[in-house]
Design a protein around this motif. Structure first.
Motif, PDB file in Angstrom:
ATOM      1  N   TYR A  81     -66.921  11.487  -0.285  1.00 53.21           N
ATOM      2  CA  TYR A  81     -67.652  11.477  -1.551  1.00 53.21           C
ATOM      3  C   TYR A  81     -66.743  11.855  -2.703  1.00 53.21           C
ATOM      4  CZ  TYR A  81     -70.712  13.061  -5.295  1.00 53.21           C
ATOM      5  OH  TYR A  81     -71.308  13.246  -6.512  1.00 53.21           O
ATOM      6  N   TYR A 108     -61.234  12.652 -17.304  1.00 50.63           N
ATOM      7  CA  TYR A 108     -62.502  13.167 -16.825  1.00 50.63           C
ATOM      8  C   TYR A 108     -62.397  14.532 -16.210  1.00 50.63           C
ATOM      9  CZ  TYR A 108     -64.026   8.477 -17.705  1.00 50.63           C
ATOM     10  OH  TYR A 108     -64.300   7.302 -18.314  1.00 50.63           O
ATOM     11  N   THR A 134     -57.043   7.379  -7.360  1.00 49.80           N
ATOM     12  CA  THR A 134     -57.563   6.499  -8.403  1.00 49.80           C
ATOM     13  C   THR A 134     -57.914   5.173  -7.765  1.00 49.80           C
ATOM     14  OG1 THR A 134     -55.353   5.715  -8.887  1.00 49.80           O
ATOM     15  CG2 THR A 134     -56.158   7.539 -10.204  1.00 49.80           C
ATOM     16  N   LYS A 135     -58.592   4.322  -8.505  1.00 50.66           N
ATOM     17  CA  LYS A 135     -59.082   3.080  -7.919  1.00 50.66           C
ATOM     18  C   LYS A 135     -57.950   2.191  -7.414  1.00 50.66           C
ATOM     19  CE  LYS A 135     -63.143   0.374  -8.543  1.00 50.66           C
ATOM     20  NZ  LYS A 135     -64.403   1.089  -8.608  1.00 50.66           N
ATOM     21  N   ASP A 136     -56.849   2.225  -8.127  1.00 56.70           N
ATOM     22  CA  ASP A 136     -55.757   1.331  -7.717  1.00 56.70           C
ATOM     23  C   ASP A 136     -54.646   2.057  -6.990  1.00 56.70           C
ATOM     24  OD1 ASP A 136     -54.731   2.771  -9.788  1.00 56.70           O
ATOM     25  OD2 ASP A 136     -54.584   1.082 -11.157  1.00 56.70           O
ATOM     26  N   ARG A 196     -60.324  -4.536 -15.563  1.00 55.99           N
ATOM     27  CA  ARG A 196     -60.524  -5.568 -14.531  1.00 55.99           C
ATOM     28  C   ARG A 196     -61.805  -6.380 -14.697  1.00 55.99           C
ATOM     29  NH1 ARG A 196     -56.677  -3.350 -10.049  1.00 55.99           N
ATOM     30  NH2 ARG A 196     -57.929  -1.535  -9.758  1.00 55.99           N
ATOM     31  N   ASP A 237     -71.909  13.180 -16.417  1.00 54.91           N
ATOM     32  CA  ASP A 237     -71.386  11.889 -15.958  1.00 54.91           C
ATOM     33  C   ASP A 237     -72.473  10.816 -16.037  1.00 54.91           C
ATOM     34  OD1 ASP A 237     -69.074  12.898 -13.280  1.00 54.91           O
ATOM     35  OD2 ASP A 237     -68.823  12.678 -15.447  1.00 54.91           O
ATOM     36  N   ILE A 252     -54.404  16.605  -8.326  1.00 55.33           N
ATOM     37  CA  ILE A 252     -54.830  15.219  -8.089  1.00 55.33           C
ATOM     38  C   ILE A 252     -54.640  14.381  -9.343  1.00 55.33           C
ATOM     39  CG2 ILE A 252     -56.861  13.761  -7.659  1.00 55.33           C
ATOM     40  CD1 ILE A 252     -57.865  15.955  -5.750  1.00 55.33           C
ATOM     41  N   ARG A 253     -55.005  14.982 -10.471  1.00 53.82           N
ATOM     42  CA  ARG A 253     -54.863  14.274 -11.741  1.00 53.82           C
ATOM     43  C   ARG A 253     -53.394  14.034 -12.063  1.00 53.82           C
ATOM     44  NH1 ARG A 253     -56.588  18.149 -15.682  1.00 53.82           N
ATOM     45  NH2 ARG A 253     -54.544  18.973 -15.187  1.00 53.82           N
ATOM     46  N   ASP A 254     -52.596  15.096 -11.948  1.00 52.93           N
ATOM     47  CA  ASP A 254     -51.182  14.974 -12.310  1.00 52.93           C
ATOM     48  C   ASP A 254     -50.424  13.990 -11.415  1.00 52.93           C
ATOM     49  OD1 ASP A 254     -50.898  18.525 -13.114  1.00 52.93           O
ATOM     50  OD2 ASP A 254     -51.599  16.821 -14.301  1.00 52.93           O
ATOM     51  N   LEU A 283     -63.837  10.444  -7.586  1.00 51.69           N
ATOM     52  CA  LEU A 283     -62.583  10.419  -8.327  1.00 51.69           C
ATOM     53  C   LEU A 283     -62.208   8.997  -8.722  1.00 51.69           C
ATOM     54  CD1 LEU A 283     -60.538  13.029  -6.280  1.00 51.69           C
ATOM     55  CD2 LEU A 283     -61.115  13.203  -8.694  1.00 51.69           C
ATOM     56  N   GLN A 330     -64.087   6.668  -9.334  1.00 52.14           N
ATOM     57  CA  GLN A 330     -64.992   6.172 -10.366  1.00 52.14           C
ATOM     58  C   GLN A 330     -64.915   7.008 -11.632  1.00 52.14           C
ATOM     59  OE1 GLN A 330     -68.772   6.046  -8.385  1.00 52.14           O
ATOM     60  NE2 GLN A 330     -68.227   4.231  -7.202  1.00 52.14           N
ATOM     61  N   GLY A 331     -63.936   7.900 -11.678  1.00 53.50           N
ATOM     62  CA  GLY A 331     -63.756   8.705 -12.868  1.00 53.50           C
ATOM     63  C   GLY A 331     -64.836   9.742 -13.090  1.00 53.50           C
ATOM     64  N   GLN A 332     -65.502  10.146 -12.007  1.00 56.67           N
ATOM     65  CA  GLN A 332     -66.551  11.145 -12.169  1.00 56.67           C
ATOM     66  C   GLN A 332     -66.017  12.537 -11.865  1.00 56.67           C
ATOM     67  OE1 GLN A 332     -69.330   9.327  -9.569  1.00 56.67           O
ATOM     68  NE2 GLN A 332     -70.348   8.217 -11.203  1.00 56.67           N
ATOM     69  N   SER A 333     -66.747  13.522 -12.350  1.00 52.56           N
ATOM     70  CA  SER A 333     -66.289  14.894 -12.200  1.00 52.56           C
ATOM     71  C   SER A 333     -66.466  15.389 -10.766  1.00 52.56           C
ATOM     72  CB  SER A 333     -67.078  15.787 -13.149  1.00 52.56           C
ATOM     73  OG  SER A 333     -66.884  17.142 -12.805  1.00 52.56           O
TER      74      SER A 333
END
Lengths: 352, 241
Positions: free
Chosen positions: B203, A43, B233-235, A60, A105, B226-228, B208, B210-213
């Motif tokens: 926020y 994303y 992430t959620k987990d 999940r 999104d 953050i991505r690398d 992040l 939730q995979g949103q921009s």
């Protein structure tokens, strides 16, 4: 209810199979009801193409119906969308850019759409808005601002028109361009999907100018939608700013994505308008949770006062503004006393 | 012409992650102090809090420092200082101020942004170190047991505060409600952010996960980091210290 365990085991087998078809699944954007931790990596724009790195995915909790719908829905069933934002972009700010991200999104998240492109279309100088600086600067700033985006671009067609051009015409121009491009693409495409499509597409093009509102678009052609903030939506109410026929065409034939902090005001506005109410399914309200007030007017004011605009606009835009000393009290006085082009045109036409 | 008092701005906080709003605090504060005609802001310091602080979802300080560093790559006057985060345990803000103040006295920073007409010279006055914060922090002074009264006093008496407005907060009111703050209000500068831009890190973390921009809310290099590193992430809650 008895069906669920059966569907559940079916899904589990299916998901293993689908692990191989990862790209298609990944593009199936989860709707808000689906909680799953997709790898966050895909994303992040700013890289060329969609970035798909990880293969480890944790699936999940799912709502079963949506789950199956998303998984079985492959790329071609989703409506491809191009977001078009019209405006002064005087100058472009981080807030403008955020609108695109939020809208994308949101639409992708419904599971029905796939946003493939964003277009920034700065208005022409003939708009005659107070403080509007020459289009070529506004274009360059927008291009600098979108340099790091892999899906939002700047289009100069509108700004190059000699006369001010109504928004609906800009939408029409871009939709027709997409349809033309789509025919060519499918003509040249080595993969022949549905043989009748090519002929149908060309016929559609001929028909489209006359019967726009009657013919449903082929699923294969991307749809252009107008992206805006609540201010544009509410400007529909300003007398003589918009032709009522244009408003109808915009919401009936194209659609509106309106990003707003105050959804209730926007909803009320839609409720109080017969035309908007009728086409409400084509008007998407996207909530902006961040209190973001980066208006171009405030940017220009800050610049006149020697205040920093750093981190409110992309660095390249801030540098460009500084280098060319674009905004001052003089620039703010441009078009003072001149009637805004749409008001002039619509009032004149009303009189005739 | 009266020479201005050099000022260094210190911002303490989680910076979890750093956002454009944090960076704006510095710009707004600098503009405000310059406008008074009395100060010359020479440096900005971001001091991410120690992991020991124990705040929920706080990612490891090495990451928060790295992200701040990336965010500040293009700034010519703000830097990140990991000293606070490298201490064996969490420490009160006043101690961080004391540390940085003694560092400044030892080796004063070069004057930045001096008038081109003036001769470059060593600063005549010792730099003042001021705590930079949003109006929400000013309100937390009222929270029982969060701050020691003696510390609040030292902060506003010995150092000074630059407080940037935030939606929904009434900094003037907070000052009037507190005897200590009232007494030293001359040393509390209320800067108004002309362009509201409430990018909360909470926020950002939620988006992040939730995979949103989050593009255009924080600098691209920070987003890439953050991505690398797979942060937020959620987990990834197990990754936080």
């Amino acid at each position: 209810m008895v069906l669920y365990p059966l569907l559940n085991s079916l899904f589990l087998c299916f998901s293993r199979f689908l692990a191989l078809r990862v790209p298609a699944m990944r593009r199936a954007r989860a709707s808000p009801a689906i909680e799953c931790s997709f790898s966050v990596s895909r994303y992040f724009p700013g890289r060329t193409g969609e970035h798909l790195t990880d293969n480890k995915e944790d699936v999940r909790v799912f709502h079963l119906e949506q789950q199956l719908q998303v998984l079985t829905m492959d790329k071609s069933e989703k409506t491809e969308v191009v977001l078009l934002a019209c405006g002064s972009f005087n100058p472009i700010t981080n807030m403008h850019l955020r609108l695109f991200e939020l809208a994308k999104d949101y639409l992708n998240g419904t599971g029905k759409y796939r946003v493939i492109k964003g277009i920034i279309s700065p208005v022409g100088d003939a708009y005659k808005k107070k403080g509007l600086i020459p289009a070529h600067h506004r274009i360059i700033m927008a291009e600098l601002a979108t340099k790091s985006s892999n899906w939002v671009e700047v289009d100069t067609w509108e700004s190059l028109q000699k006369e001010w051009t109504e928004t609906v015409k800009v939408l029409r121009h871009h939709q027709e361009k997409l349809e033309a491009g789509n025919c060519d693409h499918r003509q040249n495409s080595p993969v022949v999907e549905r043989s009748g499509r090519k002929r149908k597409c060309l016929e559609e093009r001929q028909d489209s100018s006359q019967k726009k509102s009657l013919e449903p678009k082929t699923k294969g052609v991307p749809e252009v939608k107008l992206l805006c903030g609540a201010d544009l939506l509410e400007s529909f109410g300003v007398p003589n700013l918009w032709k009522s026929e244009d408003i109808t065409r915009i919401v009936a034939d194209y659609g509106l994505i309106c990003v707003t902090r105050d959804g209730s005001d926007a909803q009320k506005f839609i409720y109080e308008s017969d035309v908007l109410w009728k086409h409400q399914s084509n008007i998407h309200l996207v909530n902006e949770w961040i209190h973001n007030d980066i208006s171009s007017t405030k940017i220009r004011r800050a610049l006149r006062r020697g205040q920093s605009i750093r981190y409110l606009v992309p660095d390249l835009v801030q540098e460009y503004i500084e280098k060319h000393d674009l905004y001052s009290s003089e620039s703010e006085d441009r078009n003072v006393g001149v009637v805004l082009a749409p008001l002039q045109r619509n009032t004149a036409e009303a009189k005739s | 012409m009266k020479s201005r008092i050099p000022v260094v701005l210190l911002a303490c906080g989680s910076f979890n992650p750093i956002t454009y709003m944090h960076l704006r605090l510095f710009e707004v504060a600098r503009d405000h102090l310059h406008q008074t005609g009395m100060y010359q802001v020479t440096q900005g310091i971001i001091s991410p809090v120690n992991d020991d602080y124990g705040k929920k979802d706080l990612v490891a300080s090495q990451h928060r420092v790295a992200m701040a560093r990336l965010a500040l790559q293009t700034s010519d006057w703000i830097r990140v200082d990991p000293w606070e985060s490298e201490q064996p345990q969490w420490m009160e803000t006043v101690k961080v101020l004391r540390h940085h103040h003694s560092q400044l006295l030892r080796s004063p920073p070069p004057m930045e942004g001096s008038d081109p007409g003036q001769e470059p010279s060593a600063p005549t006055a010792a730099p003042q170190l001021k705590l930079l914060c949003g109006a929400d922090i000013l309100r937390t002074f009222q929270t029982p047991n969060l701050w020691e009264d003696a510390h609040i006093q030292e902060i506003v008496e010995k150092f000074g505060l630059v407080c940037v407005s935030r939606v929904g907060h009434d900094p003037k009111g907070y000052i009037l409600d507190s005897p200590i703050l009232r007494r030293y209000q001359h040393n509390i500068h209320l800067a108004r952010e002309p362009v509201q831009n409430e990018i909360s890190a909470t926020y950002v973390r939620r988006a992040l996960s939730q995979g949103q921009s989050v593009k255009y809310l924080l600098p691209d290099p920070v987003i890439a980091y953050i991505r690398d590193q797979g942060l937020y992430t959620k987990d990834s809650s197990w990754q936080t210290s």
